[in-house]
Structures are given as structure tokens and as C-alpha cells.
Design a protein around this motif. Structure first.
Motif, PDB file in Angstrom:
ATOM      1  N   MET A 144      -9.615   3.960  -0.719  1.00  0.00           N
ATOM      2  CA  MET A 144     -10.705   3.056  -1.087  1.00  0.00           C
ATOM      3  C   MET A 144     -11.483   2.681   0.168  1.00  0.00           C
ATOM      4  SD  MET A 144      -8.588  -0.470  -1.699  1.00  0.00           S
ATOM      5  CE  MET A 144      -7.385  -0.988  -0.476  1.00  0.00           C
ATOM      6  N   ARG A 145     -12.760   2.350  -0.048  1.00  0.00           N
ATOM      7  CA  ARG A 145     -13.578   2.057   1.125  1.00  0.00           C
ATOM      8  C   ARG A 145     -13.343   0.640   1.639  1.00  0.00           C
ATOM      9  NH1 ARG A 145     -18.249   0.354   3.359  1.00  0.00           N
ATOM     10  NH2 ARG A 145     -18.778  -0.922   1.551  1.00  0.00           N
ATOM     11  N   ALA A 146     -13.416  -0.357   0.766  1.00  0.00           N
ATOM     12  CA  ALA A 146     -13.320  -1.740   1.245  1.00  0.00           C
ATOM     13  C   ALA A 146     -12.462  -2.576   0.305  1.00  0.00           C
ATOM     14  CB  ALA A 146     -14.717  -2.354   1.354  1.00  0.00           C
ATOM     15  N   PRO A 147     -11.569  -3.406   0.837  1.00  0.00           N
ATOM     16  CA  PRO A 147     -10.708  -4.244   0.000  1.00  0.00           C
ATOM     17  C   PRO A 147     -11.408  -5.503  -0.479  1.00  0.00           C
ATOM     18  CG  PRO A 147     -10.125  -4.520   2.292  1.00  0.00           C
ATOM     19  CD  PRO A 147     -11.214  -3.492   2.260  1.00  0.00           C
ATOM     20  N   VAL A 148     -12.374  -5.336  -1.387  1.00  0.00           N
ATOM     21  CA  VAL A 148     -13.087  -6.478  -1.956  1.00  0.00           C
ATOM     22  C   VAL A 148     -13.271  -6.245  -3.453  1.00  0.00           C
ATOM     23  CG1 VAL A 148     -14.329  -7.062   0.162  1.00  0.00           C
ATOM     24  CG2 VAL A 148     -15.326  -5.423  -1.423  1.00  0.00           C
ATOM     25  N   GLY A 149     -13.455  -7.328  -4.185  1.00  0.00           N
ATOM     26  CA  GLY A 149     -13.823  -7.243  -5.584  1.00  0.00           C
ATOM     27  C   GLY A 149     -12.749  -6.689  -6.499  1.00  0.00           C
ATOM     28  N   GLY A 150     -13.198  -6.299  -7.705  1.00  0.00           N
ATOM     29  CA  GLY A 150     -12.297  -5.813  -8.720  1.00  0.00           C
ATOM     30  C   GLY A 150     -11.583  -4.532  -8.342  1.00  0.00           C
ATOM     31  N   LEU A 151     -12.251  -3.679  -7.556  1.00  0.00           N
ATOM     32  CA  LEU A 151     -11.608  -2.431  -7.121  1.00  0.00           C
ATOM     33  C   LEU A 151     -10.348  -2.732  -6.326  1.00  0.00           C
ATOM     34  CD1 LEU A 151     -13.372   0.679  -5.569  1.00  0.00           C
ATOM     35  CD2 LEU A 151     -11.299  -0.249  -4.575  1.00  0.00           C
ATOM     36  N   PHE A 152     -10.448  -3.639  -5.370  1.00  0.00           N
ATOM     37  CA  PHE A 152      -9.272  -3.963  -4.564  1.00  0.00           C
ATOM     38  C   PHE A 152      -8.211  -4.653  -5.402  1.00  0.00           C
ATOM     39  CE2 PHE A 152      -6.843  -6.931  -1.909  1.00  0.00           C
ATOM     40  CZ  PHE A 152      -6.166  -5.994  -1.144  1.00  0.00           C
ATOM     41  N   ARG A 153      -8.643  -5.530  -6.290  1.00  0.00           N
ATOM     42  CA  ARG A 153      -7.685  -6.199  -7.176  1.00  0.00           C
ATOM     43  C   ARG A 153      -6.862  -5.148  -7.928  1.00  0.00           C
ATOM     44  NH1 ARG A 153      -6.725 -10.381 -11.160  1.00  0.00           N
ATOM     45  NH2 ARG A 153      -4.889  -9.500 -12.160  1.00  0.00           N
ATOM     46  N   HIS A 154      -7.535  -4.138  -8.453  1.00  0.00           N
ATOM     47  CA  HIS A 154      -6.851  -3.078  -9.197  1.00  0.00           C
ATOM     48  C   HIS A 154      -5.875  -2.313  -8.297  1.00  0.00           C
ATOM     49  CE1 HIS A 154      -6.459   0.399 -11.966  1.00  0.00           C
ATOM     50  NE2 HIS A 154      -6.535   1.112 -10.865  1.00  0.00           N
ATOM     51  N   VAL A 155      -6.343  -1.925  -7.102  1.00  0.00           N
ATOM     52  CA  VAL A 155      -5.495  -1.162  -6.179  1.00  0.00           C
ATOM     53  C   VAL A 155      -4.285  -1.991  -5.741  1.00  0.00           C
ATOM     54  CG1 VAL A 155      -5.399  -0.100  -3.886  1.00  0.00           C
ATOM     55  CG2 VAL A 155      -7.364   0.325  -5.382  1.00  0.00           C
ATOM     56  N   ALA A 156      -4.515  -3.267  -5.456  1.00  0.00           N
ATOM     57  CA  ALA A 156      -3.410  -4.127  -5.027  1.00  0.00           C
ATOM     58  C   ALA A 156      -2.367  -4.268  -6.133  1.00  0.00           C
ATOM     59  CB  ALA A 156      -3.945  -5.500  -4.619  1.00  0.00           C
ATOM     60  N   ASP A 157      -2.819  -4.491  -7.355  1.00  0.00           N
ATOM     61  CA  ASP A 157      -1.885  -4.617  -8.478  1.00  0.00           C
ATOM     62  C   ASP A 157      -1.104  -3.318  -8.679  1.00  0.00           C
ATOM     63  OD1 ASP A 157      -2.707  -7.188  -8.962  1.00  0.00           O
ATOM     64  OD2 ASP A 157      -3.974  -6.695 -10.677  1.00  0.00           O
ATOM     65  N   LEU A 158      -1.823  -2.188  -8.614  1.00  0.00           N
ATOM     66  CA  LEU A 158      -1.169  -0.894  -8.826  1.00  0.00           C
ATOM     67  C   LEU A 158      -0.175  -0.597  -7.712  1.00  0.00           C
ATOM     68  CD1 LEU A 158      -1.045   1.626 -10.608  1.00  0.00           C
ATOM     69  CD2 LEU A 158      -2.906   2.595  -9.243  1.00  0.00           C
ATOM     70  N   THR A 159      -0.531  -0.935  -6.479  1.00  0.00           N
ATOM     71  CA  THR A 159       0.367  -0.713  -5.342  1.00  0.00           C
ATOM     72  C   THR A 159       1.673  -1.474  -5.524  1.00  0.00           C
ATOM     73  OG1 THR A 159      -1.467  -0.324  -3.805  1.00  0.00           O
ATOM     74  CG2 THR A 159       0.624  -1.025  -2.838  1.00  0.00           C
ATOM     75  N   ARG A 160       1.580  -2.741  -5.850  1.00  0.00           N
ATOM     76  CA  ARG A 160       2.784  -3.557  -6.032  1.00  0.00           C
ATOM     77  C   ARG A 160       3.637  -3.058  -7.196  1.00  0.00           C
ATOM     78  NH1 ARG A 160      -1.175  -7.787  -4.827  1.00  0.00           N
ATOM     79  NH2 ARG A 160      -0.693  -8.709  -2.794  1.00  0.00           N
ATOM     80  N   GLU A 161       2.981  -2.690  -8.290  1.00  0.00           N
ATOM     81  CA  GLU A 161       3.732  -2.274  -9.473  1.00  0.00           C
ATOM     82  C   GLU A 161       4.403  -0.923  -9.267  1.00  0.00           C
ATOM     83  OE1 GLU A 161       5.211  -2.740 -13.387  1.00  0.00           O
ATOM     84  OE2 GLU A 161       4.304  -4.152 -11.967  1.00  0.00           O
ATOM     85  N   LEU A 162       3.709   0.037  -8.652  1.00  0.00           N
ATOM     86  CA  LEU A 162       4.321   1.350  -8.416  1.00  0.00           C
ATOM     87  C   LEU A 162       5.467   1.248  -7.411  1.00  0.00           C
ATOM     88  CD1 LEU A 162       1.212   3.717  -8.335  1.00  0.00           C
ATOM     89  CD2 LEU A 162       2.884   3.434 -10.173  1.00  0.00           C
ATOM     90  N   THR A 163       5.295   0.391  -6.415  1.00  0.00           N
ATOM     91  CA  THR A 163       6.377   0.180  -5.451  1.00  0.00           C
ATOM     92  C   THR A 163       7.601  -0.416  -6.145  1.00  0.00           C
ATOM     93  OG1 THR A 163       4.863  -0.082  -3.578  1.00  0.00           O
ATOM     94  CG2 THR A 163       7.048  -1.083  -3.366  1.00  0.00           C
ATOM     95  N   ALA A 164       7.376  -1.376  -7.036  1.00  0.00           N
ATOM     96  CA  ALA A 164       8.483  -1.982  -7.774  1.00  0.00           C
ATOM     97  C   ALA A 164       9.203  -0.967  -8.653  1.00  0.00           C
ATOM     98  CB  ALA A 164       7.968  -3.138  -8.624  1.00  0.00           C
ATOM     99  N   ARG A 165       8.506   0.095  -9.028  1.00  0.00           N
ATOM    100  CA  ARG A 165       9.102   1.135  -9.872  1.00  0.00           C
ATOM    101  C   ARG A 165       9.773   2.235  -9.048  1.00  0.00           C
ATOM    102  NH1 ARG A 165       5.289   1.934 -15.197  1.00  0.00           N
ATOM    103  NH2 ARG A 165       4.874  -0.283 -15.568  1.00  0.00           N
ATOM    104  N   GLY A 166       9.808   2.056  -7.731  1.00  0.00           N
ATOM    105  CA  GLY A 166      10.533   2.997  -6.880  1.00  0.00           C
ATOM    106  C   GLY A 166       9.701   4.067  -6.219  1.00  0.00           C
ATOM    107  N   HIS A 167       8.381   4.005  -6.353  1.00  0.00           N
ATOM    108  CA  HIS A 167       7.510   4.986  -5.712  1.00  0.00           C
ATOM    109  C   HIS A 167       7.160   4.542  -4.292  1.00  0.00           C
ATOM    110  CE1 HIS A 167       6.989   7.051  -9.526  1.00  0.00           C
ATOM    111  NE2 HIS A 167       6.675   5.893 -10.100  1.00  0.00           N
ATOM    112  N   SER A 168       6.821   5.488  -3.445  1.00  0.00           N
ATOM    113  CA  SER A 168       6.361   5.188  -2.084  1.00  0.00           C
ATOM    114  C   SER A 168       4.846   5.277  -2.064  1.00  0.00           C
ATOM    115  CB  SER A 168       6.968   6.181  -1.083  1.00  0.00           C
ATOM    116  OG  SER A 168       8.371   6.038  -1.040  1.00  0.00           O
ATOM    117  N   VAL A 169       4.201   4.215  -1.621  1.00  0.00           N
ATOM    118  CA  VAL A 169       2.749   4.104  -1.688  1.00  0.00           C
ATOM    119  C   VAL A 169       2.182   3.845  -0.296  1.00  0.00           C
ATOM    120  CG1 VAL A 169       0.805   2.870  -2.739  1.00  0.00           C
ATOM    121  CG2 VAL A 169       2.948   3.153  -4.020  1.00  0.00           C
ATOM    122  N   GLY A 170       1.056   4.448  -0.005  1.00  0.00           N
ATOM    123  CA  GLY A 170       0.306   4.171   1.216  1.00  0.00           C
ATOM    124  C   GLY A 170      -1.145   3.946   0.876  1.00  0.00           C
ATOM    125  N   LEU A 171      -1.890   3.323   1.771  1.00  0.00           N
ATOM    126  CA  LEU A 171      -3.308   3.051   1.552  1.00  0.00           C
ATOM    127  C   LEU A 171      -4.146   3.670   2.652  1.00  0.00           C
ATOM    128  CD1 LEU A 171      -3.131  -0.762   0.653  1.00  0.00           C
ATOM    129  CD2 LEU A 171      -3.207   1.163  -0.928  1.00  0.00           C
TER     130      LEU A 171
END
Length: 365
Positions: free
Chosen positions: A1-28
Motif C-alpha cells: 500500500m502507498r500510505a497508511p491513511v483512511g479506509g484502505l489502511f484500516r482494512h489492511v491493518a484489520d486484515l494483518t492482525r486477523e491473518l496473523t492471529a490465524r497463524g500466517h506470516s504477514v509483512g507490509l
């Protein structure tokens, strides 16, 4: 993603936390050109959930030197980390994920526009370039995820029907966001949360407030949380209409605390994609008055008939007055909408859909 602002970042942040909780390895992978204190704070909060790290590369907003170098840097990073899936968010994130694959990365590339390229006009040079790139990169796209059916329709109209698999997966809210918000004793009648700019319909809202009153004839009041370039113009309009005693400007504030300061949420936007504020207000148990734009009808679901035309002061005023005059009906509609959102717009449903699509794309690779 280009910039951590707005709804796009909200979506990425939520997805990052949830996928990590499910055992996946995530990077940004984020932009290195537009950093500020708020950006760094948000990324620092995500770092504990990003086992593969947070990596910064030049991502110019329009066209620039970074467009020639960053795809190769992303390809090298994907190889070094042995990445399975690259998920590009927004126009630039989507380009880099797929260009990296074109440059030699073997990772599957998925893409969520989040509006992004859909906001570029076909009459502008940059718009024509971005739309042409979209068509050229289709062969490198494992799947496109649209956050709304509206975005899917607009994409096909501007770019052409996708030749890769597509799926509509709505944004979702975390369980704690469905906890009811209790109005404060001195809460205003209406609450607005959003950027103070013309596109958010702020002047339509202020004009609609004129003449609104409760059954006891008390003039209706409004709190507005947000900031932006149109604030001075908005203040002048409020003063001109003699509404200074009825409108409170709070500045930039989080949504949930603001919902406690107003009894009915109003989203008078002239254009939207799938605004989180509508989801958040409905989940907080507020009646919501909104315009029929973007993906808002998808959020309203069985209550979509109550949406008003964008930019129509009279229609917005009538809807606001009806909510004041018939609170029981507004409450019943809120309950119907809430059940629809609980079923279709939860974080678990969103993550389930994206995780399953990752597996499907990897199975085809």
C-alpha cells in the motif's frame, strides 16, 4: 500500500492482525516518500503483527522514479522472504504487486482497488495511463477483490470486464465495534464524522439543518467531527445561516466517542466507495441517515429504500426531520440494518473470504 491513511489502511491493518492471529506470516510494503508522525505511529502499532517486517520503498502518488525501481525491489523482497502471496492495496500497491510478478516474482498477486484507480478520470493523462496499465497487468493478476459490488461495476465500466477471477468481499468490523454506544445526556440530535470537504456533503448537511426542530419545537443540533480544507468555508456558512449555537465543530476525533455525542448519524456524502463510518455508526446502534452513493446501499441492505439522493437538501432535511418525529420507526430500522451488518460485515467473514481466495489462487498457480 502507498500510505497508511483512511479506509484502505484500516482494512489492511484489520486484515494483518486477523491473518496473523490465524497463524500466517504477514509483512507490509509501504511508501517511503510521505512519512509523518501519525504514519509512523500507525505502523509501529502494526509491527508486532508483521512477522515479515515493514519495508519502505518509494511510491510516488502519481508517476515518478519509484515506479521504475520499486517493482524490482518488491520482487527481490518477495524472493528473500519466500512469499506465497502479494496483495496489492490501492492503485499503486496493486501495480507494484503485479509488476513485481512481471519482473520475475513467483508469488501469486492479488489486488484490491479501494477506489484508487477508479477515481482517475478517463479525460486526464494520468487516468488514461493508469487504466491502460490495469488492462496490461490483468494477465499477472491472480484475482481482484472488490470491497463492494459498486466498485466491481465501476471497474468494469472504466477498465473493461476483468479476465481474471474476481470476488466481492466486504469490509468488516471487529466484535468490539458492535458494542452499543450510549448517548451522553447532553448529546446533540445529529452527528457527522468525516473529512471537512465538499465531497462529503458538508454544505448540504448544514443547509438541511435549517428549519429542523424536535416535536417540542426546540431547534435541532449537530456535532461534526473532522477537519479539512473546507473548514473555514464551512464556518462561514454556519455563521451566515445563524447556526453557530446549533452546530459544534469538534475537530478531528475518533468515530466511536463522537457517536456518544450525537443521537442520529448523518452521512451526506456526494460520492463514496464503502465507507467505514456507516458500518461503525450502525454497529454502535445509531440510526443512520445516508445518501444513495457507492456501496452504501449494500451496507443498508433491507433498509436501502430509506437512502436519500446525494446533494438534495430538501430530501436530506425531510429524512432528518422524520427521524426526529418518529424515533420508534428510526430505531426499528436501525435494528433491521444491524442484523444485516452483523451477518455480512464482520471481520471474521471478511478474513474468511480473503483467506479462502488466497488458497484458491495458490491452488491454481
Amino acid at each position: 500500500m502507498r500510505a497508511p491513511v483512511g479506509g484502505l489502511f484500516r482494512h489492511v491493518a484489520d486484515l494483518t492482525r486477523e491473518l496473523t492471529a490465524r497463524g500466517h506470516s504477514v509483512g507490509l510494503v509501504v511508501d517511503s516518500l510521505a512519512n509523518d508522525a501519525q504514519t509512523e505511529s500507525r505502523l509501529s502499532d502494526l509491527l508486532p503483527h508483521a512477522a515479515l517486517g515493514i519495508h519502505r520503498f518509494a511510491m510516488p502518488r502519481l508517476l515518478g522514479r519509484g515506479d521504475l525501481t520499486t517493482p524490482f525491489a518488491v520482487r527481490r523482497l518477495a524472493r528473500a522472504l519466500d512469499i506465497d502471496v502479494m496483495h496489492g492495496h490501492g492503485a499503486k500497491g496493486g501495480f507494484y504487486a503485479r509488476l513485481a510478478r512481471l519482473a520475475g516474482s513467483k508469488a501469486a498477486a492479488l489486488y484490491t482497488p479501494h477506489g484508487g484507480v477508479l477515481h482517475f478520470s478517463t479525460s486526464s493523462v494520468s487516468g488514461r495511463i493508469f487504466h491502460r496499465l490495469e488492462r496490461a497487468l490483468m494477465a499477472q493478476t491472480g484475482a481482484i477483490i472488490f470491497e463492494s459490488a459498486y466498485a466491481q461495476t465501476i471497474y468494469s465500466a472504466l477498465i473493461g470486464a476483468p479476465t481474471c477471477p474476481t470476488e466481492v468481499i466486504h469490509n468488516g468490523l471487529a466484535p468490539e465495534e458492535f458494542v452499543p454506544v450510549t448517548a451522553l445526556p447532553d448529546a446533540a440530535d445529529f452527528a457527522f464524522v468525516g473529512e471537512l470537504r465538499e465531497l462529503k456533503g458538508i454544505h448540504v448537511l448544514i443547509d438541511a439543518l435549517v428549519g429542523l426542530s424536535l416535536p417540542d419545537t426546540r431547534p435541532a443540533t449537530l456535532v461534526m467531527a473532522g477537519d479539512g480544507a473546507a473548514r473555514a468555508e464551512l464556518e462561514a456558512r454556519i455563521s451566515k445561516l445563524n447556526l453557530s449555537q446549533r452546530v459544534t465543530l469538534l475537530g478531528a476525533q475518533p468515530a466511536r466517542p463522537t457517536f456518544a455525542k450525537g443521537r442520529i448519524a448523518v452521512v451526506p456524502s456526494l460520492a463514496e466507495s464503502l465507507p467505514y463510518v456507516v458500518l461503525e455508526a450502525a454497529a454502535a446502534r445509531l440510526p443512520v441517515i445516508a445518501t444513495r452513493v457507492g456501496g452504501i446501499p449494500e451496507i443498508f441492505g433491507p433498509t436501502a429504500n430509506s437512502l436519500v439522493p446525494a446533494g438534495d437538501v430538501a430530501a436530506l432535511r425531510a429524512a432528518m426531520q422524520a427521524a426526529l418525529d418518529q424515533p420508534a420507526q428510526a430505531e426499528a430500522e436501525m435494528e433491521t440494518r444491524l442484523r444485516h451488518i452483523e451477518q455480512n460485515f464482520s471481520l471474521s467473514v471478511m478474513a474468511d473470504g480473503i483467506e479462502a481466495l488466497y488458497q484458491t489462487v495458490l491452488g491454481r498457480a
